[in-house]
Design a protein around this motif. Structure first.
Motif, PDB file in Angstrom:
ATOM      1  N   GLU A 126      -3.971  -4.419 -11.470  1.00  0.00           N
ATOM      2  CA  GLU A 126      -3.654  -3.092 -12.004  1.00  0.00           C
ATOM      3  C   GLU A 126      -2.550  -2.412 -11.201  1.00  0.00           C
ATOM      4  O   GLU A 126      -1.691  -1.742 -11.776  1.00  0.00           O
ATOM      5  CB  GLU A 126      -4.913  -2.221 -12.074  1.00  0.00           C
ATOM      6  N   ILE A 127      -2.530  -2.594  -9.889  1.00  0.00           N
ATOM      7  CA  ILE A 127      -1.430  -2.066  -9.081  1.00  0.00           C
ATOM      8  C   ILE A 127      -0.133  -2.759  -9.477  1.00  0.00           C
ATOM      9  O   ILE A 127       0.925  -2.136  -9.536  1.00  0.00           O
ATOM     10  CB  ILE A 127      -1.713  -2.240  -7.569  1.00  0.00           C
ATOM     11  N   GLY A 128      -0.229  -4.038  -9.782  1.00  0.00           N
ATOM     12  CA  GLY A 128       0.942  -4.779 -10.245  1.00  0.00           C
ATOM     13  C   GLY A 128       1.566  -4.150 -11.475  1.00  0.00           C
ATOM     14  O   GLY A 128       2.798  -4.111 -11.616  1.00  0.00           O
ATOM     15  N   HIS A 129       0.745  -3.622 -12.365  1.00  0.00           N
ATOM     16  CA  HIS A 129       1.285  -2.924 -13.535  1.00  0.00           C
ATOM     17  C   HIS A 129       2.042  -1.666 -13.099  1.00  0.00           C
ATOM     18  O   HIS A 129       3.071  -1.326 -13.689  1.00  0.00           O
ATOM     19  CB  HIS A 129       0.164  -2.550 -14.514  1.00  0.00           C
ATOM     20  N   HIS A 130       1.544  -0.984 -12.079  1.00  0.00           N
ATOM     21  CA  HIS A 130       2.215   0.197 -11.535  1.00  0.00           C
ATOM     22  C   HIS A 130       3.613  -0.173 -11.043  1.00  0.00           C
ATOM     23  O   HIS A 130       4.566   0.574 -11.226  1.00  0.00           O
ATOM     24  CB  HIS A 130       1.364   0.779 -10.400  1.00  0.00           C
ATOM     25  N   GLY A 184       4.689   3.545 -14.671  1.00  0.00           N
ATOM     26  CA  GLY A 184       4.940   2.616 -13.581  1.00  0.00           C
ATOM     27  C   GLY A 184       6.204   2.965 -12.815  1.00  0.00           C
ATOM     28  O   GLY A 184       7.102   3.641 -13.333  1.00  0.00           O
ATOM     29  N   LEU A 185       6.284   2.517 -11.563  1.00  0.00           N
ATOM     30  CA  LEU A 185       7.434   2.826 -10.702  1.00  0.00           C
ATOM     31  C   LEU A 185       8.778   2.519 -11.366  1.00  0.00           C
ATOM     32  O   LEU A 185       9.704   3.321 -11.255  1.00  0.00           O
ATOM     33  CB  LEU A 185       7.324   2.069  -9.377  1.00  0.00           C
ATOM     34  N   PRO A 186       8.930   1.382 -12.057  1.00  0.00           N
ATOM     35  CA  PRO A 186      10.248   1.099 -12.644  1.00  0.00           C
ATOM     36  C   PRO A 186      10.666   2.105 -13.719  1.00  0.00           C
ATOM     37  O   PRO A 186      11.831   2.198 -14.062  1.00  0.00           O
ATOM     38  CB  PRO A 186      10.077  -0.289 -13.273  1.00  0.00           C
ATOM     39  N   PHE A 187       9.721   2.875 -14.239  1.00  0.00           N
ATOM     40  CA  PHE A 187      10.017   3.785 -15.346  1.00  0.00           C
ATOM     41  C   PHE A 187       9.974   5.255 -14.946  1.00  0.00           C
ATOM     42  O   PHE A 187      10.151   6.128 -15.786  1.00  0.00           O
ATOM     43  CB  PHE A 187       9.028   3.533 -16.487  1.00  0.00           C
ATOM     44  N   ARG A 232       0.828  -1.220   0.000  1.00  0.00           N
ATOM     45  CA  ARG A 232       0.000   0.000   0.000  1.00  0.00           C
ATOM     46  C   ARG A 232       0.854   1.260   0.000  1.00  0.00           C
ATOM     47  O   ARG A 232       0.522   2.242  -0.664  1.00  0.00           O
ATOM     48  CB  ARG A 232      -0.934   0.020   1.211  1.00  0.00           C
ATOM     49  N   LYS A 233       1.965   1.253   0.754  1.00  0.00           N
ATOM     50  CA  LYS A 233       2.817   2.434   0.821  1.00  0.00           C
ATOM     51  C   LYS A 233       3.348   2.818  -0.556  1.00  0.00           C
ATOM     52  O   LYS A 233       3.488   3.988  -0.870  1.00  0.00           O
ATOM     53  CB  LYS A 233       3.983   2.197   1.783  1.00  0.00           C
ATOM     54  N   LEU A 234       3.648   1.816  -1.359  1.00  0.00           N
ATOM     55  CA  LEU A 234       4.154   2.087  -2.704  1.00  0.00           C
ATOM     56  C   LEU A 234       3.071   2.629  -3.638  1.00  0.00           C
ATOM     57  O   LEU A 234       3.377   3.111  -4.715  1.00  0.00           O
ATOM     58  CB  LEU A 234       4.771   0.815  -3.294  1.00  0.00           C
ATOM     59  N   CYS A 235       1.822   2.549  -3.203  1.00  0.00           N
ATOM     60  CA  CYS A 235       0.699   3.044  -4.001  1.00  0.00           C
ATOM     61  C   CYS A 235       0.379   4.507  -3.712  1.00  0.00           C
ATOM     62  O   CYS A 235      -0.566   5.049  -4.278  1.00  0.00           O
ATOM     63  CB  CYS A 235      -0.560   2.216  -3.728  1.00  0.00           C
ATOM     64  N   ALA A 236       1.149   5.127  -2.835  1.00  0.00           N
ATOM     65  CA  ALA A 236       0.882   6.519  -2.475  1.00  0.00           C
ATOM     66  C   ALA A 236       0.841   7.363  -3.746  1.00  0.00           C
ATOM     67  O   ALA A 236       1.719   7.271  -4.593  1.00  0.00           O
ATOM     68  CB  ALA A 236       1.945   7.033  -1.523  1.00  0.00           C
ATOM     69  N   LEU A 245       0.606  13.537 -15.828  1.00  0.00           N
ATOM     70  CA  LEU A 245      -0.610  13.318 -15.058  1.00  0.00           C
ATOM     71  C   LEU A 245      -0.352  12.288 -13.964  1.00  0.00           C
ATOM     72  O   LEU A 245       0.548  11.451 -14.093  1.00  0.00           O
ATOM     73  CB  LEU A 245      -1.725  12.838 -15.978  1.00  0.00           C
ATOM     74  N   PRO A 246      -1.148  12.301 -12.890  1.00  0.00           N
ATOM     75  CA  PRO A 246      -0.944  11.293 -11.836  1.00  0.00           C
ATOM     76  C   PRO A 246      -1.283   9.897 -12.349  1.00  0.00           C
ATOM     77  O   PRO A 246      -2.080   9.738 -13.281  1.00  0.00           O
ATOM     78  CB  PRO A 246      -1.922  11.724 -10.742  1.00  0.00           C
ATOM     79  N   ASN A 247      -0.650   8.909 -11.740  1.00  0.00           N
ATOM     80  CA  ASN A 247      -0.979   7.525 -12.076  1.00  0.00           C
ATOM     81  C   ASN A 247      -2.394   7.227 -11.606  1.00  0.00           C
ATOM     82  O   ASN A 247      -2.797   7.637 -10.515  1.00  0.00           O
ATOM     83  CB  ASN A 247       0.010   6.567 -11.423  1.00  0.00           C
ATOM     84  N   MET A 248      -3.127   6.488 -12.430  1.00  0.00           N
ATOM     85  CA  MET A 248      -4.517   6.169 -12.108  1.00  0.00           C
ATOM     86  C   MET A 248      -4.783   4.696 -12.362  1.00  0.00           C
ATOM     87  O   MET A 248      -4.229   4.102 -13.275  1.00  0.00           O
ATOM     88  CB  MET A 248      -5.475   7.003 -12.969  1.00  0.00           C
ATOM     89  N   ILE A 249      -5.644   4.158 -11.526  1.00  0.00           N
ATOM     90  CA  ILE A 249      -6.173   2.811 -11.740  1.00  0.00           C
ATOM     91  C   ILE A 249      -7.661   2.968 -11.962  1.00  0.00           C
ATOM     92  O   ILE A 249      -8.368   3.554 -11.144  1.00  0.00           O
ATOM     93  CB  ILE A 249      -5.889   1.886 -10.544  1.00  0.00           C
TER      94      ILE A 249
END
Length: 133
Positions: free
Chosen positions: A112-116, A67-70, A29-33, A79-83
């Protein structure tokens, strides 16, 4: 009672998605901030075309963003990341399967978070297996 049951509206399904997110492991969850979760009835025509979907019921959810790796410090003005969770396709899937609606929403959200995060399908399955129903 079953005769009083109704499908959740957009706001109720968004609340359900946030409740499912709260059940996920804290480090996940923390990584989803900063990731915004939205629910709409269907994907836009542009999304359907981009994803090469045959019908508007083909997509249950979508991650849009970087996504985080990129991500890098140089990404300004993005724009902000969205799910996105798509209510009608999720309800259609629910009607055709034995899973609870909460389980399906959680599954789509994790995927979808996994894609992030840039996670593999195996990683996403392990996270989902670690969440109690």
């Amino acid at each position: 009672m079953w005769h009083q049951a109704k499908a959740p509206d957009l706001a109720e399904m968004e609340d359900m998605a946030h409740a499912m997110l709260a059940l996920l492991p804290e480090d996940f969850r923390k990584l989803c901030a900063g990731v915004i979760i939205r629910v709409d009835d269907f994907p836009t025509d542009e999304v359907l075309e981009e994803m090469q979907a045959e019908t508007e019921f083909d997509l249950l959810g979508l991650f849009q963003g970087v996504g985080l790796p990129f991500q890098s410090q140089d990404n300004t003005g993005q724009l902000p990341n969205m799910i996105w969770l798509y209510r009608r396709p999720i309800l259609d899937y629910w009607a055709e399967h034995d899973d609870t609606l909460g389980h399906i929403v959680r599954h789509v959200l994790i995927h979808e978070i996994g894609h992030h995060f840039g996670l593999s399908d195996d990683d996403m399955e392990a996270i989902e297996a670690g969440v109690a129903d």
